[in-house]
Write an enzyme that holds these catalytic residues in place. Structure first.
Site, PDB file in Angstrom:
ATOM      1  N   GLU B  60       0.814  -1.222   0.000  1.00  0.00           N
ATOM      2  CA  GLU B  60       0.000   0.000   0.000  1.00  0.00           C
ATOM      3  C   GLU B  60       0.845   1.269   0.000  1.00  0.00           C
ATOM      4  O   GLU B  60       0.546   2.238  -0.714  1.00  0.00           O
ATOM      5  CB  GLU B  60      -0.953   0.013   1.206  1.00  0.00           C
ATOM      6  CG  GLU B  60      -2.144  -0.909   1.077  1.00  0.00           C
ATOM      7  CD  GLU B  60      -1.827  -2.364   1.397  1.00  0.00           C
ATOM      8  OE1 GLU B  60      -0.679  -2.646   1.829  1.00  0.00           O
ATOM      9  OE2 GLU B  60      -2.690  -3.218   1.211  1.00  0.00           O
ATOM     10  N   HIS B 129      -9.786  -5.205  11.454  1.00  0.00           N
ATOM     11  CA  HIS B 129     -10.462  -4.957  10.178  1.00  0.00           C
ATOM     12  C   HIS B 129     -11.866  -4.387  10.347  1.00  0.00           C
ATOM     13  O   HIS B 129     -12.721  -4.589   9.508  1.00  0.00           O
ATOM     14  CB  HIS B 129     -10.516  -6.252   9.348  1.00  0.00           C
ATOM     15  CG  HIS B 129      -9.179  -6.637   8.800  1.00  0.00           C
ATOM     16  ND1 HIS B 129      -8.947  -7.812   8.132  1.00  0.00           N
ATOM     17  CD2 HIS B 129      -7.993  -5.992   8.830  1.00  0.00           C
ATOM     18  CE1 HIS B 129      -7.679  -7.872   7.774  1.00  0.00           C
ATOM     19  NE2 HIS B 129      -7.075  -6.767   8.193  1.00  0.00           N
TER      20      HIS B 129
END
Lengths: 439, 328
Positions: B60, B129
């Site tokens: 990322e 998450h």
């Protein structure tokens, strides 16, 4: 249970009230919400409603007497009930009563129940009596101030006795609309539950959406603050100055005559034309439709015009709201109604408070020219003299014209000489070319 | 008007903006061959080719930095994070490069980039998450942060984000991709920084964004039915810059406020909004502002515990009753 009848504070500036008339005599039965007396405030005559039911047991203040706000003026109780403790309490309070007490007597001192049942069933009042602090939500405070309701006199239904919006609404509804059997707190809860806060006589003036004016505060510069300070030092709290001009009224009066000819008996008055003109001129000069606020000049987002109305022994200025958004006919209709009710002393406080600019017309008294005193926090007032025929030199000839002299008093902290002069020039120009007013 | 899903609305926005401006390209994990983890980029590879729809390695920080560089060089990248939870690895590029470049270069480089992907808790994805990232980015001067609730707003706001000359953090609702709504056939955009009144009411203002708009609307229906309380639901749509004037206009009408959001309670969007409201509308409040948020804990994995942590319509109803002084 016993209920006290007190001299309530019915306007923000009211310190004492005169008992005009008792509507009931001692011994008459009373239901909650009944009108028991009429009192005269500094502004208008208003009704006093019973906050409880029973019999009017005692009248303590007689017709014609003037007493401070908060004074016990009567007692409502069951026929057999012992009201001596209340009377004793009132008598004890009397010497101090000369100066209005901070907290009116209605707030029964918590924790010191009077002997007997006398005060036991009074509605719970915000826990103010002890330390003099009244707990109220910000909006409740604001609304109470707008409505002229003394916070310490109404019960608080929020946590810890906090006075909340619905309590003020209930108090306002109780004071203004005869609503028999509507207990303050209960009615309020029902109002919210039904999703209708704001019902029953609450006057709130929300923004009207996109208009031609913006409500804004222009922070005062140091120079502006210095000007304000110096001027106040010079001549009192509102430093007035005066601008006079003479206006040719030929076309405006012709226009009025033409309009009235087509109106089936309904008459538009000269004052209505002047109000309409002033409203339009204020929209073009928002700096005159303004107030001095110490560290800023507040340009008002609405044009609310005060109209000075002479009364026997005084005067009052009913307010024509949003004059800039109304046509001549609507202005004439509303003004007629306001003036009639002003003369009958039947205006509600919100109908004579909060103007942004005022007009005073003494033409009907044959006054040619005068200066009016500004009604703070407005920044200006227009004094209108009699329209009369005068010789005027035009194009080298002497002609007879109908002319009117107006004098604007300006608050110099807000309006400077040139600012006021520009406004007056617009006002004059519109009257001399008045066709645009009918748009 | 066509009724489509939030997912399809986003897909339309991407397709239309890529057709409109060839400088626009999409990069992210599995955006190309796999049509995107949530199928938001479905069909784009086929239509625009691999030069403009690029699969990135699982890195990322790397591809976010690539996007910033491309934006500085004149392209208009859309960087998809498979989840904003993964974007934490890239936050240095978002915060330290994208947000600051315009100012630090003295105006020589602006960074017209969109970082987008799903945020918020879904179902049993556990602590790492299940996060609502809006406050992390709303904190940063130089970023704009959008979080739409409906297909209409998702499409219109994403188009505005792509056309914006500054970096936009675009946080989609992971649980909203299947939400359906009307979207017009014709071209439109929703301006960044404008809130929307999703339900008019007079008694209490509920301010929310993203998924909590739907919870707020459900709460409003219950309040109307059970308490006669008409709630006005204000959807912020953009968290930064916040459309305070729409909120204040509502507060001045209702005098009572509940702020609802998915994230944690400390230093969140509601904290900021509450501060603004108490300062700008102090005299209009009838009760202290109430806030509904997730509980102040990392998300538990156990389903029963997760249910207790996630803010719900029930909690909004309770808060509205509290500010409305309705005891039940």
């Amino acid at each position: 249970m016993a209920t006290k009848v007190v001299m309530a504070q019915l306007s923000p500036t009211m310190e004492e009230g005169k008992l005009v008339e008792w509507k009931l005599a001692e011994g008459d039965p009373v239901s909650q919400g009944d009108i028991v007396a009429e009192i005269e405030t500094d502004k208008a005559n208003m009704d006093v409603e019973a906050m409880g039911s029973g019999v009017l047991r005692k009248i303590l203040v007689h017709e014609g007497a003037t007493v401070p706000v908060g004074t016990l003026i009567g007692v409502i109780a069951d026929p057999e009930e012992d009201i001596e403790p209340i009377l004793a309490e009132a008598a004890a309070a009397e010497p101090a009563g000369a100066a209005p007490a901070e907290e009116p007597v209605v707030a029964a001192p918590a924790g010191e129940p009077a002997p007997g049942a006398a005060t036991a069933d009074l509605p719970p009042v915000a826990p103010a009596a002890r330390d003099g602090r009244v707990k109220a939500s910000p909006v409740a405070r604001k609304m109470a101030a707008e409505l002229g309701i003394e916070l310490g006199t109404i019960p608080g239904s929020g946590p810890g006795g906090r006075i909340i919006k619905q309590d003020v609404e209930a108090a306002a509804a109780g004071a203004e609309v005869p609503a028999p059997g509507a207990p303050a707190a209960g009615a309020a809860v029902a109002g919210v539950a039904a999703g209708t806060p704001g019902a029953a006589g609450i006057v709130r003036l929300p923004a009207l959406g996109e208009g031609r004016l913006r409500d804004e505060r222009i922070e005062a510069s140091q120079m502006r603050k210095a000007i304000a300070r110096r001027l106040v030092e010079s001549i009192g709290p509102v430093p007035h100055f005066f601008l006079t001009t003479e206006i040719d009224m030929e076309r405006a009066l012709d226009l009025r005559a033409e309009l009235n000819a087509g109106l089936d008996g309904f008459k538009i008055g000269v004052t209505d034309i002047l109000l309409k003109t002033a409203a339009e001129a204020l929209v073009r000069h928002p700096e005159v439709n303004a107030s001095w606020e110490g560290d800023a000049i507040h340009h008002h987002g609405r044009v609310d015009l005060g109209i000075a109305v002479a009364l026997e022994g005084g005067l009052i200025t009913p307010v024509l709201r949003d004059a800039d958004r109304k046509g001549l006919r609507q202005i004439a209709e509303e003004t007629t109604d306001l003036i009639e009710r002003a003369r009958a002393r039947k205006l509600m406080p919100e109908e004579y408070q909060g103007a942004t600019f005022s007009i005073s017309n003494l033409g009907m008294f044959d006054i040619e020219e005068f200066t009016a005193i500004i009604n703070p926090p407005e920044a200006a007032i227009l004094a209108i003299g009699k329209t009369r025929e005068k010789p005027v030199v035009e194009e080298g000839e002497v002609r007879v014209r109908r002319r009117m002299r107006v004098t604007m008093s300006c608050d110099h902290r807000v309006v400077d000489g040139a600012t006021g002069a520009r406004f007056l020039a617009t006002f004059k120009g519109m009257l001399e070319n008045p066709l645009a007013l009918v748009l | 008007m066509a009724v489509i899903t939030y997912r399809e609305a986003l897909n339309q926005a991407l397709r239309e903006e890529m057709s409109r401006d060839e400088r626009v390209f999409l990069i992210g994990e599995e955006v190309a061959e796999y049509d995107g983890a949530y199928k938001v980029s479905k069909g784009l590879l086929e239509e625009f080719g691999e030069w403009r729809v690029r699969d990135a390695p699982i890195a990322e920080l790397g591809f976010a930095g690539l996007g910033v560089g491309a934006a500085m060089a004149g392209l208009r990248p859309i960087v998809e994070f498979m989840s904003w939870n993964f974007a934490l690895l890239a936050i240095d590029q978002v915060v330290n490069s994208a947000a600051k470049m315009h100012q630090m270069s003295g105006g020589q480089y602006n960074v017209p980039i969109v970082f987008r992907g799903p945020g918020g808790a879904a179902l049993m994805l556990a602590a790492q998450h299940s996060q609502a990232p809006e406050p992390w980015y709303a904190y940063v001067p130089g970023l704009k942060v959008c979080s739409p609730a409906t297909p209409y707003d998702a499409k219109g706001l994403l188009k505005s984000a792509v056309r914006d000359d500054d970096p936009v953090v675009f946080i989609e609702g992971e649980l909203l991709y299947n939400v359906k709504g009307e979207v017009p056939e014709e071209e439109y955009v929703v301006p960044i920084g404008s809130a929307d009144v999703k339900r008019a009411g007079s008694d209490v203002t509920i301010v929310a964004y993203g998924k909590m708009v739907h919870e707020s609307l459900a709460a409003a229906e219950r309040l109307a039915a059970e308490d006669g309380l008409e709630a006005e639901v204000v959807d912020l749509r953009t968290v930064r810059p916040m459309d305070l004037s729409t909120v204040l206009e509502s507060v001045r009408k209702t005098n009572r406020v509940v702020v609802a959001e998915e994230g944690w309670p400390v230093a969140n969007v509601g904290a900021q909004l509450t501060d603004d409201i108490q300062r700008e509308a102090f005299d209009d409040l009838d009760a202290p502002v109430a806030r509904v948020s997730a509980l102040d804990v990392p998300m538990p994995y156990a389903r029963n515990l997760e249910k207790l942590v996630v803010p719900s319509a029930d909690r909004i109803v309770a808060a509205a009753r509290h500010v409305g002084y309705i005891a039940r």
